[in-house]
Each structure stands twice: as C-alpha cells, then as structure tokens.
Design a protein around this motif. Structure first.
Motif, PDB file in Angstrom:
ATOM      1  N   GLY A  42       0.783  -1.225   0.000  1.00 27.86           N
ATOM      2  CA  GLY A  42       0.000   0.000   0.000  1.00 27.86           C
ATOM      3  C   GLY A  42       0.812   1.269   0.000  1.00 27.86           C
ATOM      4  O   GLY A  42       0.242   2.360   0.007  1.00 27.86           O
ATOM      5  N   THR A  43       2.140   1.160  -0.039  1.00 30.70           N
ATOM      6  CA  THR A  43       2.978   2.359  -0.018  1.00 30.70           C
ATOM      7  C   THR A  43       3.781   2.543  -1.301  1.00 30.70           C
ATOM      8  O   THR A  43       4.505   3.523  -1.431  1.00 30.70           O
ATOM      9  CB  THR A  43       3.967   2.302   1.165  1.00 30.70           C
ATOM     10  OG1 THR A  43       4.881   1.217   0.939  1.00 30.70           O
ATOM     11  CG2 THR A  43       3.261   2.159   2.494  1.00 30.70           C
ATOM     12  N   GLY A  44       3.677   1.568  -2.220  1.00 34.15           N
ATOM     13  CA  GLY A  44       4.482   1.614  -3.440  1.00 34.15           C
ATOM     14  C   GLY A  44       5.824   0.919  -3.287  1.00 34.15           C
ATOM     15  O   GLY A  44       6.525   0.705  -4.264  1.00 34.15           O
ATOM     16  N   GLN A  45       6.183   0.570  -2.084  1.00 36.02           N
ATOM     17  CA  GLN A  45       7.446  -0.120  -1.806  1.00 36.02           C
ATOM     18  C   GLN A  45       7.220  -1.627  -1.916  1.00 36.02           C
ATOM     19  O   GLN A  45       6.330  -2.167  -1.263  1.00 36.02           O
ATOM     20  CB  GLN A  45       7.929   0.226  -0.383  1.00 36.02           C
ATOM     21  CG  GLN A  45       9.173  -0.493   0.039  1.00 36.02           C
ATOM     22  CD  GLN A  45      10.402  -0.053  -0.729  1.00 36.02           C
ATOM     23  OE1 GLN A  45      10.593   1.126  -0.991  1.00 36.02           O
ATOM     24  NE2 GLN A  45      11.240  -0.993  -1.094  1.00 36.02           N
ATOM     25  N   LYS A 118       2.704  -0.415   9.365  1.00 38.77           N
ATOM     26  CA  LYS A 118       1.266  -0.201   9.582  1.00 38.77           C
ATOM     27  C   LYS A 118       0.470  -0.489   8.298  1.00 38.77           C
ATOM     28  O   LYS A 118      -0.620  -1.060   8.349  1.00 38.77           O
ATOM     29  CB  LYS A 118       1.016   1.208  10.110  1.00 38.77           C
ATOM     30  CG  LYS A 118       1.502   1.373  11.550  1.00 38.77           C
ATOM     31  CD  LYS A 118       1.262   2.755  12.089  1.00 38.77           C
ATOM     32  CE  LYS A 118       1.902   3.032  13.419  1.00 38.77           C
ATOM     33  NZ  LYS A 118       2.036   1.992  14.378  1.00 38.77           N
ATOM     34  N   ALA A 119       1.024  -0.118   7.142  1.00 43.28           N
ATOM     35  CA  ALA A 119       0.370  -0.422   5.865  1.00 43.28           C
ATOM     36  C   ALA A 119       0.298  -1.937   5.665  1.00 43.28           C
ATOM     37  O   ALA A 119      -0.714  -2.465   5.190  1.00 43.28           O
ATOM     38  CB  ALA A 119       1.124   0.238   4.713  1.00 43.28           C
ATOM     39  N   HIS A 120       1.362  -2.634   6.062  1.00 40.44           N
ATOM     40  CA  HIS A 120       1.381  -4.095   5.981  1.00 40.44           C
ATOM     41  C   HIS A 120       0.300  -4.699   6.863  1.00 40.44           C
ATOM     42  O   HIS A 120      -0.425  -5.605   6.439  1.00 40.44           O
ATOM     43  CB  HIS A 120       2.763  -4.615   6.397  1.00 40.44           C
ATOM     44  CG  HIS A 120       2.767  -6.041   6.816  1.00 40.44           C
ATOM     45  ND1 HIS A 120       3.089  -6.437   8.099  1.00 40.44           N
ATOM     46  CD2 HIS A 120       2.469  -7.173   6.144  1.00 40.44           C
ATOM     47  CE1 HIS A 120       2.993  -7.746   8.171  1.00 40.44           C
ATOM     48  NE2 HIS A 120       2.622  -8.229   7.009  1.00 40.44           N
TER      49      HIS A 120
END
Length: 164
Positions: A42-45, A118-120
């Motif tokens: 969700g972060t592009g990473q 947190k995105a994970h």
C-alpha cells in the motif's frame, strides 16, 4: 498391518499416508512461493513476506535483537541479519549499539519503517479477512479452529523433532 491380519507393503503404507500429507506438501510449496514474491503493501514499496514481517516484528518490539528474531522464527542469525541489513539500507530500520556492549545491536523502526509496517498490517487484515470469509463458505468456525490447532501441533512437533 491391516485389520484382517495381512501386512501392507511399504508402497501401500506410503500411498495411504502420503494421500493426506501431500496436501501439506502442496500448501507449504504454495506458501513458500508466495513468501518469496515481492508485494506492495500500500505504499508503493515492494517487499517480500520475510522482509515485511521482519520489519513488523521490529516495529512491534522496538529494541529487539537479531538473535531474538532468529529464535522466534527458527532462522539463523545470519539470515535475519541479512534481512535487517536490507531493511536498514532502505531506511526502514535503524541499528543502535549499546555503549556498554558493542556486540549487542538493538533494532528500531524509522518513521518510514513504521508507516510501511502499519500499511502491511492493514493489507494483511484485509487479506486475512477475505481468506476467512472464503473458508467460512466451506467450513464452520469450529473446523477452522481445529485446523489451526492441528497446524500448531505440527509446529510443536517440528520444533521437537527437527530443530537443529
């Protein structure tokens, strides 16, 4: 031995036992492939599961050491250290040596590491919810709970018999 007093051949024993074990083998292989693929949480990473779960372990336990992570996951300190080094080089983890013991390195998430962790967690919560919804279409909650208890017993067995 069969109920009628006859003896099974090793091939018959293997095929009888392997019919169920094959399900586990296929599950483990699928999971292994899935774990090695890079995902965007969700972060592009892009991160694989080992990297993201290592980061989340550090985010949830600031000051944890490579040794502590390796014991929890039954991985070598070298393997965990390589993952931590990748995370540090990407700016997600910082390493802090204790002044009184330079051998002890404490691990902390950076701000970007906290954001990614947190995105994970959000991504995993969504995926796990979808997975549970699918399972509940075919099984009761009690059956699912039994599966997880049996899976946990398998983990205990592997720790007992196959832990080097």
């Amino acid at each position: 031995m069969l109920d009628n007093g006859e003896h099974e051949s090793i091939d018959e024993i293997f095929h009888r036992l392997n019919a169920k074990a094959d399900i586990l083998y296929r599950l483990v292989m699928w999971l292994s492939d899935y774990m090695s693929k890079a995902n965007d949480y969700g972060t592009g990473q892009l991160m694989n599961m080992v990297e993201i779960h290592t980061l989340t372990a550090i985010e949830e336990n600031p000051g944890i050491t490579v040794t502590e992570i390796s014991k929890t996951w039954n991985k070598t300190k070298g393997a965990v250290s390589q993952t931590v080094t990748k995370l540090a080089s990407k700016g997600f983890v910082s390493k802090v040596k204790l002044p009184e013991n330079a051998k002890t390195v404490l691990l902390f998430p950076t701000e970007s590491g906290k954001t990614l962790s947190k995105a994970h967690k959000t991504s995993d919560a969504i995926d796990l919810t979808k997975g549970m919804e699918y399972l509940l279409k075919k099984h009761t909650m009690e059956e699912i709970d039994v599966f997880y208890r049996v899976a946990n017993t398998y983990l205990e067995m592997f720790k007992l018999y196959y832990n080097d």
